[in-house]
Design a protein around this motif. Structure first.
Motif, mmCIF file in Angstrom:
data_model
loop_
_atom_site.group_PDB
_atom_site.id
_atom_site.type_symbol
_atom_site.label_atom_id
_atom_site.label_comp_id
_atom_site.label_asym_id
_atom_site.label_seq_id
_atom_site.Cartn_x
_atom_site.Cartn_y
_atom_site.Cartn_z
ATOM 1 N N ALA A 103 0.819 -1.216 0.000
ATOM 2 C CA ALA A 103 0.000 0.000 0.000
ATOM 3 C C ALA A 103 0.851 1.263 0.000
ATOM 4 C CB ALA A 103 -0.926 -0.004 1.216
ATOM 5 N N ALA A 246 -7.648 1.415 -4.510
ATOM 6 C CA ALA A 246 -6.350 1.201 -3.871
ATOM 7 C C ALA A 246 -6.393 1.419 -2.365
ATOM 8 C CB ALA A 246 -5.309 2.131 -4.492
ATOM 9 N N TYR A 247 -7.369 2.201 -1.885
ATOM 10 C CA TYR A 247 -7.452 2.460 -0.454
ATOM 11 C C TYR A 247 -8.173 1.346 0.298
ATOM 12 C CZ TYR A 247 -5.846 7.172 -1.432
ATOM 13 O OH TYR A 247 -5.102 8.234 -1.830
ATOM 14 N N PRO A 250 -5.903 -2.856 0.888
ATOM 15 C CA PRO A 250 -5.157 -3.293 2.073
ATOM 16 C C PRO A 250 -6.070 -3.800 3.185
ATOM 17 C CG PRO A 250 -4.299 -1.212 1.253
ATOM 18 C CD PRO A 250 -5.571 -1.465 0.518
ATOM 19 N N LEU A 277 -2.239 4.661 4.609
ATOM 20 C CA LEU A 277 -3.337 5.138 3.765
ATOM 21 C C LEU A 277 -3.487 6.651 3.852
ATOM 22 C CD1 LEU A 277 -6.150 2.464 4.026
ATOM 23 C CD2 LEU A 277 -4.208 2.622 2.490
ATOM 24 N N SER A 280 -0.620 8.126 1.854
ATOM 25 C CA SER A 280 -0.828 7.981 0.413
ATOM 26 C C SER A 280 -1.829 9.000 -0.089
ATOM 27 C CB SER A 280 -1.313 6.556 0.086
ATOM 28 O OG SER A 280 -0.322 5.608 0.403
ATOM 29 N N SER A 303 -1.389 2.110 -7.257
ATOM 30 C CA SER A 303 -1.358 0.939 -6.404
ATOM 31 C C SER A 303 -2.673 0.203 -6.379
ATOM 32 C CB SER A 303 -0.991 1.324 -4.990
ATOM 33 O OG SER A 303 -2.019 2.049 -4.395
#
Length: 307
Positions: A103, A246-247, A250, A277, A280, A303
């Motif tokens: 992540a 992408a969030y 994970p 997170l 990011s 990602s």
């Protein structure tokens, strides 16, 4: 902002799951299959499923021939090296921890873009995001990783770098060709490249049913189908909103590892997850920019898939 349609929500949820469980499946597969064999099988299955889709929609792939050099570079950076190292690292790291470390790709992407001379200013928000994300990685490694896992951590560092470099190759040198075509050809190249090692290292006896299931799901759903759904999601809600996947990945990786494999949900996991997170999100400006997962549209999310 236009609200998501029912179709958009279905695609979004499907991708969150499909790109959140590869870490669990890899963990199961490497119990009886070597990393080289797993990469060979995954790329071969993915290519067998995806290539016919591309050929039926496009007719041929001749337009990619003049771009073979960046396609090979993308294959090495995004598939060949990261998938091998990730599979090997998961022999010693929990699948949930591997998913959380991946992540951090958006953070590394921002740094690499800056170092490579891309005119992308680092304002206060992005700098804060980098430091917050770094704190998350430190929390994960400091609280969850033992000294004996340093090799696996080193492999994960290279995985993250590869996942950050791959999308840059697409966004800088392959924007004039369909990204789905690039992915299909990359999977084929990966399968051909790993065939000598992967075939030679296949187990003499038939693996357990759960191992076979994990390999098939990785190749068909987490690789081939995932890319098709991802590009349909982009068409439905746009590239920026699509990368919000992408969030969530994970969280899915952690939940799957804890629920299915009994991996511990530690303080380091929770703190690291939240910090990475948050970092990011701050470092990339809004929901993760377009560029990443073994591929993406004219830019692939930094990602989204990463596994």
């Amino acid at each position: 902002m236009v609200p998501l349609t029912r179709r958009g929500w279905l695609l979004f949820v499907a991708l969150c799951v499909i790109w959140g469980i590869p870490y669990l499946l890899i963990k199961v597969a490497v119990r009886e299959i070597t990393p080289a064999s797993l990469v060979f099988l995954r790329t071969a299955i993915g290519a067998l499923v995806l290539l016919p889709v591309v050929l039926l929609s496009r007719g041929n792939l001749r337009a990619l021939l003049p771009r073979w050099r960046p396609i090979v570079l993308f294959t090495v950076a995004e598939l060949a090296i990261p998938w091998l190292l990730l599979s090997d690292a998961e022999r010693r790291l929990p699948s949930s921890l591997a998913g959380l470390l991946v992540a951090s790709v958006p953070l590394v992407g921002v740094v690499i873009a800056r170092l490579s001379g891309v005119p992308e200013p680092l304002g206060g928000r992005r700098l804060a995001g980098l430091w917050v994300g770094l704190a998350g990685v430190v929390a994960l490694l400091g609280l969850d990783v033992r000294g004996g896992d340093l090799r696996a951590v080193g492999e994960m560092v290279l995985v993250v770098i590869g996942y950050a470099v791959g999308p840059m190759v697409v966004s800088r040198r392959l924007t004039d060709v369909p990204t789905l075509d690039v992915v299909a050809v990359s999977l084929l190249l990966g399968a051909v490249g790993y065939a000598p090692f992967g075939v030679a290292q296949l187990p003499a006896a038939l693996p357990a049913p759960e191992v076979i299931f994990a390999v098939v799901v990785l190749g068909v759903f987490c690789t081939a189908l995932a890319f098709v759904l991802f590009f349909r999601l982009i068409a439905e809600i746009g590239p920026v909103r699509a990368t919000v996947v992408a969030y969530v990945n994970p969280a899915v990786a952690v939940a799957a590892g804890v629920a299915v494999l009994g991996e511990p949900l530690t303080v380091g996991t929770v703190i690291g997850f939240l910090l990475i997170l948050a970092g990011s999100w701050l470092a990339t400006g809004a929901p993760v920019r377009a560029a990443a997962a073994p591929a993406r549209p004219a830019a692939v999310p930094d990602s989204a898939e990463q596994a």
